[in-house]
Each structure stands twice: as structure tokens, then as C-alpha cells.
Write an enzyme that holds these catalytic residues in place. Structure first.
Site, PDB file in Angstrom:
ATOM      1  N   PRO A  32      10.644   4.720   3.558  1.00 60.21           N
ATOM      2  CA  PRO A  32      11.445   4.102   4.727  1.00 60.21           C
ATOM      3  C   PRO A  32      12.014   4.816   5.837  1.00 60.21           C
ATOM      4  O   PRO A  32      12.201   4.539   6.889  1.00 60.21           O
ATOM      5  CB  PRO A  32      12.653   3.376   3.963  1.00 60.21           C
ATOM      6  CG  PRO A  32      12.055   3.470   2.529  1.00 60.21           C
ATOM      7  CD  PRO A  32      11.261   4.672   2.196  1.00 60.21           C
TER       8      PRO A  32
ATOM      9  N   GLU B 121      14.926   6.261  -6.726  1.00 57.64           N
ATOM     10  CA  GLU B 121      15.602   6.185  -5.527  1.00 57.64           C
ATOM     11  C   GLU B 121      14.914   7.017  -4.495  1.00 57.64           C
ATOM     12  O   GLU B 121      15.233   6.737  -3.262  1.00 57.64           O
ATOM     13  CB  GLU B 121      17.008   6.796  -5.703  1.00 57.64           C
ATOM     14  CG  GLU B 121      18.018   6.102  -6.829  1.00 57.64           C
ATOM     15  CD  GLU B 121      17.777   4.702  -6.455  1.00 57.64           C
ATOM     16  OE1 GLU B 121      17.494   3.705  -7.303  1.00 57.64           O
ATOM     17  OE2 GLU B 121      18.132   4.484  -5.233  1.00 57.64           O
TER      18      GLU B 121
ATOM     19  N   ARG C 253     -10.392  -0.976   7.970  1.00 60.22           N
ATOM     20  CA  ARG C 253     -11.095  -1.872   9.170  1.00 60.22           C
ATOM     21  C   ARG C 253     -11.412  -1.003  10.302  1.00 60.22           C
ATOM     22  O   ARG C 253     -12.286  -1.498  11.094  1.00 60.22           O
ATOM     23  CB  ARG C 253      -9.953  -3.019   9.413  1.00 60.22           C
ATOM     24  CG  ARG C 253      -9.782  -3.849   8.395  1.00 60.22           C
ATOM     25  CD  ARG C 253      -8.591  -4.944   8.696  1.00 60.22           C
ATOM     26  NE  ARG C 253      -8.764  -5.560  10.117  1.00 60.22           N
ATOM     27  CZ  ARG C 253      -9.698  -6.451   9.912  1.00 60.22           C
ATOM     28  NH1 ARG C 253     -10.098  -6.998   8.954  1.00 60.22           N
ATOM     29  NH2 ARG C 253     -10.076  -7.119  11.245  1.00 60.22           N
TER      30      ARG C 253
ATOM     31  N   ASP D 290      -8.842  -7.658  17.444  1.00 53.50           N
ATOM     32  CA  ASP D 290      -7.749  -7.733  16.493  1.00 53.50           C
ATOM     33  C   ASP D 290      -6.355  -7.821  17.234  1.00 53.50           C
ATOM     34  O   ASP D 290      -6.350  -7.058  18.317  1.00 53.50           O
ATOM     35  CB  ASP D 290      -7.605  -6.417  15.565  1.00 53.50           C
ATOM     36  CG  ASP D 290      -8.240  -6.907  14.173  1.00 53.50           C
ATOM     37  OD1 ASP D 290      -8.512  -5.980  13.527  1.00 53.50           O
ATOM     38  OD2 ASP D 290      -8.868  -7.976  14.004  1.00 53.50           O
TER      39      ASP D 290
HETATM   40  C1  4FV Z   1       8.368   2.337   1.607  1.00 53.13           C
HETATM   41  C2  4FV Z   1       8.590   1.440   2.680  1.00 53.13           C
HETATM   42  C3  4FV Z   1       9.580   2.056   0.556  1.00 53.13           C
HETATM   43  C4  4FV Z   1      11.600   3.520  -1.191  1.00 53.13           C
HETATM   44  C5  4FV Z   1      12.408   4.163  -2.872  1.00 53.13           C
HETATM   45  C6  4FV Z   1       9.800   3.450  -2.910  1.00 53.13           C
HETATM   46  C7  4FV Z   1      10.596   3.010  -1.617  1.00 53.13           C
HETATM   47  C8  4FV Z   1      11.024   3.909  -3.501  1.00 53.13           C
HETATM   48  N1  4FV Z   1       7.459   3.091   1.690  1.00 53.13           N
HETATM   49  N2  4FV Z   1       7.587   1.835   3.695  1.00 53.13           N
HETATM   50  N3  4FV Z   1       9.489   0.674   3.326  1.00 53.13           N
HETATM   51  N4  4FV Z   1       9.582   3.028  -0.488  1.00 53.13           N
HETATM   52  O1  4FV Z   1      10.371   1.068   0.744  1.00 53.13           O
HETATM   53  O2  4FV Z   1       6.816   2.851   2.831  1.00 53.13           O
HETATM   54  O3  4FV Z   1      10.822   5.013  -3.981  1.00 53.13           O
END
Ligand code: 4FV
Length: 228
Positions: free
Chosen positions: A90, A117, A155, A170
Site C-alpha cells: 500500500p 502486517e 496485455r 483500451d
Molecule cells: C497491497 C495493496 C496490500 C498489506 C499488508 C499485504 C497488503 C499485507 N499491495 N497494493 N493495496 N498489501 O494491501 O499492493 O502484507
């Protein structure tokens, strides 16, 4: 295009890599995907990959040594091709059409899928080239984001999508959303197909496509208009 994946749930990828567009691209040899189990790079008999967080805070954190060992093994060992190492998280740069094309252009990627986490920060500081996020929400793992990225990138590989021009058209490529699509039957719930689409007048149909793409973007994603 070559993609390697590191995950503690390799079984999640099997059906995805055997189905539809991605499955066909792998069969045709224009896309190569190797999925590695992170636990194969642990050294304790419990094959553990997580531990309690320093400083408390609940949940578990993925330990660094298996990750560092694994990334180096698949990047430098016999597999070694020095792939661009992407951690799905994230905290990453937001994935959009431009980022998909940029990453596809690299041709050789290693996708790292976290769980729990998150991953000990020293992994990011030692064996990660870039963090990528598929959106501002928290998932339980990076596996689905990795599949989203693999599908979107595949793609872009010539020969994967039959009608290459459909990729060119697209959504987002032109900075606009797609125009509405219609097919048989000609009337649905009393709603007919726009006359122009039945006219055979290709210039008029192209104008209608452009107008409708602009209208859809103005109504649904005005932010894209500012951006473009
Ligand atoms: C995520 C996202 C995501 C966070 C903690 C995996 C999680 C757990 N990855 N974009 N949104 N990852 O939420 O790529 O380890």
C-alpha cells in the site's frame, strides 16, 4: 516477458496462470512466469517466515533473512537475470496504465508478495527496486496485486491480445474512458442499439465513439480530463 514471483502461497497462482489470456500467452511462450515458495528459502525446521514486531503493535511481521536470501537466489543464481524487483504494498506508487506499460517495458520482473502486517523494513532497504500499490485499501496479501499486475502487463506484450488495436484503444491509453459497447440482440428491455452503430458509416461511428468516450469520462472520471 519474464516474471518471477515470491510468495508463501504459490498455489494461489496456479489457476490464474493456466487460464484465459495469461494462460495462452504462457502456452505460446511469449510470457514466462516462475512462482517461488518463500519458505524454500528458510533455514529453520519450522520454515517460519514471520515473527513478533519490535515495539509491539499487534499482528506479525515477515522476517528479513528468508526474503533477502530468496531475492538474491532468484535474481543472481542460475535463474539470474537481474530482474527489476517490485514489492507490492500500500506504500507503493499507484498502479495506472502508464506504470503498467513502464513495468512491462522492463521485460524481466520479480514480484514480491507480502503477508501479515508487512515485511521487515530492511528488506525494502536492501533488495527492493520499487514499491507498487494497486489501490488505497489493505489486503491480506500481495498475491492478488501481483496477479493484477501480471494480467495488465501481459496485455502490453505483442501477440497476447488478438486484436492489438483493442489494446491501443483500451481505456486510459487515450486518457479517456472507453465508449459504450453494444451487441446482439438489437433490443434489450425495450432499449435499442444507437442507430449510428447500425449505419455502416465508419466515419460517423468513429465520431460517435469519440463523443461517447468524452461524455463517459466527463460524467464518471472528470479527474482524467484534468490530467490529460
Ligand atoms: C497491497 C495493496 C496490500 C498489506 C499488508 C499485504 C497488503 C499485507 N499491495 N497494493 N493495496 N498489501 O494491501 O499492493 O502484507
Amino acid at each position: 516477458m519474464r516474471v518471477q514471483v515470491l510468495t508463501i502461497f504459490p498455489e494461489l497462482f496456479a489457476p490464474f496462470l493456466a487460464t484465459s489470456l495469461v494462460g495462452r500467452a504462457i502456452e505460446k511462450g511469449i510470457l514466462e512466469v516462475r512462482v517461488h515458495d518463500l519458505r524454500d528459502f528458510t533455514e529453520d525446521r519450522h520454515r517460519s517466515v514471520d515473527d513478533e514486531p519490535y515495539g509491539g503493535g499487534g499482528g506479525m511481521v515477515m522476517t528479513a533473512p528468508p526474503w533477502i536470501r530468496a531475492v538474491r537466489a532468484v535474481s543472481e543464481g542460475t535463474e539470474g537475470t537481474n530482474p527489476w524487483r517490485v514489492l507490492l504494498s500500500p506504500q507503493g506508487a499507484r498502479l495506472d496504465d502508464a506504470k503498467v506499460r513502464e513495468l512491462a517495458g522492463r521485460g524481466d520482473l520479480l514480484l514480491m508478495c507480502g503477508r501479515y502486517e508487512g515485511i521487515d523494513e530492511r528488506v525494502r532497504l536492501t533488495v527492493v527496486d520499487e514499491e507498487v500499490s494497486i489501490g488505497d485499501y489493505v489486503l491480506s496479501g500481495g498475491e492478488l496485486p501481483a496477479m493484477v499486475l501480471i494480467e495488465a502487463m501481459s496485455r502490453q506484450v505483442p501477440g497476447v491480445v488478438q486484436q492489438a488495436d483493442s489494446v491501443a484503444q483500451d481505456s486510459f491509453r487515450s486518457g479517456l474512458l472507453d465508449y459504450p459497447h453494444y451487441t446482439r440482440p438489437p433490443v434489450v428491455e425495450g432499449m435499442a442499439v444507437p442507430e449510428v452503430l447500425l449505419s455502416g458509416d465508419h466515419a460517423a461511428i468513429r465520431r460517435w465513439h469519440e463523443q461517447e468516450a468524452l461524455k463517459a469520462t466527463r460524467e464518471k472520471r472528470p479527474d482524467l480530463l484534468e490530467k490529460s
